[in-house]
Design a protein around this motif. Structure first.
Motif, PDB file in Angstrom:
ATOM      1  N   PRO A  47       5.605  11.647   9.869  1.00 50.26           N
ATOM      2  CA  PRO A  47       4.343  10.918  10.016  1.00 50.26           C
ATOM      3  C   PRO A  47       4.393   9.511   9.426  1.00 50.26           C
ATOM      4  O   PRO A  47       3.799   8.578   9.977  1.00 50.26           O
ATOM      5  CB  PRO A  47       3.336  11.796   9.263  1.00 50.26           C
ATOM      6  N   SER A  48       5.143   9.328   8.332  1.00 51.69           N
ATOM      7  CA  SER A  48       5.205   8.009   7.700  1.00 51.69           C
ATOM      8  C   SER A  48       5.875   6.976   8.598  1.00 51.69           C
ATOM      9  O   SER A  48       5.639   5.783   8.464  1.00 51.69           O
ATOM     10  CB  SER A  48       5.936   8.086   6.357  1.00 51.69           C
ATOM     11  N   LYS A  49       6.705   7.439   9.531  1.00 51.45           N
ATOM     12  CA  LYS A  49       7.378   6.503  10.451  1.00 51.45           C
ATOM     13  C   LYS A  49       6.354   5.798  11.325  1.00 51.45           C
ATOM     14  O   LYS A  49       6.486   4.621  11.648  1.00 51.45           O
ATOM     15  CB  LYS A  49       8.399   7.260  11.298  1.00 51.45           C
ATOM     16  N   GLN A  50       5.314   6.526  11.721  1.00 53.21           N
ATOM     17  CA  GLN A  50       4.279   5.957  12.592  1.00 53.21           C
ATOM     18  C   GLN A  50       3.534   4.830  11.879  1.00 53.21           C
ATOM     19  O   GLN A  50       3.033   3.906  12.506  1.00 53.21           O
ATOM     20  CB  GLN A  50       3.290   7.028  13.055  1.00 53.21           C
ATOM     21  N   GLU A  51       3.474   4.905  10.539  1.00 57.18           N
ATOM     22  CA  GLU A  51       2.747   3.894   9.767  1.00 57.18           C
ATOM     23  C   GLU A  51       3.642   2.734   9.338  1.00 57.18           C
ATOM     24  O   GLU A  51       3.261   1.571   9.454  1.00 57.18           O
ATOM     25  CB  GLU A  51       2.147   4.540   8.508  1.00 57.18           C
ATOM     26  N   LEU A  52       4.842   3.072   8.853  1.00 57.01           N
ATOM     27  CA  LEU A  52       5.691   2.050   8.234  1.00 57.01           C
ATOM     28  C   LEU A  52       6.908   1.656   9.075  1.00 57.01           C
ATOM     29  O   LEU A  52       7.503   0.612   8.836  1.00 57.01           O
ATOM     30  CB  LEU A  52       6.173   2.553   6.858  1.00 57.01           C
ATOM     31  N   HIS A  53       7.304   2.512  10.024  1.00 59.85           N
ATOM     32  CA  HIS A  53       8.473   2.285  10.888  1.00 59.85           C
ATOM     33  C   HIS A  53       9.777   2.131  10.104  1.00 59.85           C
ATOM     34  O   HIS A  53      10.711   1.511  10.582  1.00 59.85           O
ATOM     35  CB  HIS A  53       8.243   1.060  11.800  1.00 59.85           C
TER      36      HIS A  53
ATOM     37  N   ASP B 256       6.295  14.488   5.445  1.00 56.72           N
ATOM     38  CA  ASP B 256       7.397  14.238   6.385  1.00 56.72           C
ATOM     39  C   ASP B 256       8.304  15.461   6.478  1.00 56.72           C
ATOM     40  O   ASP B 256       8.700  15.881   7.572  1.00 56.72           O
ATOM     41  CB  ASP B 256       8.207  13.017   5.950  1.00 56.72           C
TER      42      ASP B 256
END
Length: 199
Positions: free
Chosen positions: A80-86, A172
């Protein structure tokens, strides 16, 4: 140690790594674990007589057996953090056990018969009609027993290695674990959920 013994019993095809007269070698062999013999247990196996490994190593030499329980590719899209911070990259997670020990070569028909009988009993137990050595003609089994050599490895060190995205946020790890379970990678997925649940 119980967890590592269980891993070995559930994934008994080990990679026997040796450093004998011919240099480094690796052989893929099913092992039987005797939990009660020795401080960390003892591994038993057999190899074909025409496999040079049993002549390349000497009794008492150090060996390593690697048991791989489960592994899986992890996509950064599952975090999920990838969607916010990439700021995520792919990785590969796994559960393995490394059994270090000293080998004993058993060029003994009695040893290999015990080993084969034990392996057969363990792996045939879940079959509706388990195969047993007595199902084959005696002269055939006698010839097969003469064609193999036993190896016994007294475990001197047992090391577990688990890469379960422990360096990630719990959300994550949890989401990646749930994604793995949904796609059929149950074992590694459940291990990741257990890691995410730890305080």
């Amino acid at each position: 140690m119980y967890v590592l013994h269980k891993l070995i019993e559930e994934a008994p095809l080990g990679i026997l790594v040796t450093h004998g007269q011919s240099g480094l070698d690796a052989n893929h062999i099913p092992f039987d674990l005797d939990r009660k013999k020795g401080e960390f247990g003892t591994l038993h196996c057999h190899v074909a007589r025409n496999n040079p490994v049993w002549q390349d190593i000497a009794t008492g030499e150090e060996v390593l057996v690697v048991f791989r329980s489960a592994d899986a590719y992890i996509s950064p899209n599952w975090y999920p953090s990838k969607q916010e911070l990439h700021k995520q990259v792919p990785t590969w997670n796994y559960l393995v056990a490394h059994a270090h020990g000293r080998v004993t070569v058993h060029d003994s028909e009695a040893y290999v018969r015990r080993n084969v009988a034990r392996l057969t009993h363990v792996h045939e137990a879940s079959h509706p009609v388990p195969w047993k050595m007595g199902d084959a003609p005696k002269d055939y089994i006698d010839a097969m027993a003469k064609a193999i050599v036993g190896l016994e490895i007294g475990i001197t060190q047992l090391v577990g290695k688990a890469k379960l995205s422990q360096n990630k946020e719990k959300r994550d790890i949890r989401n990646a674990g749930e994604t793995l379970i949904a796609q059929g990678d149950e074992q590694i997925g459940q291990a990741m959920l257990a890691a995410a649940a730890k305080p």
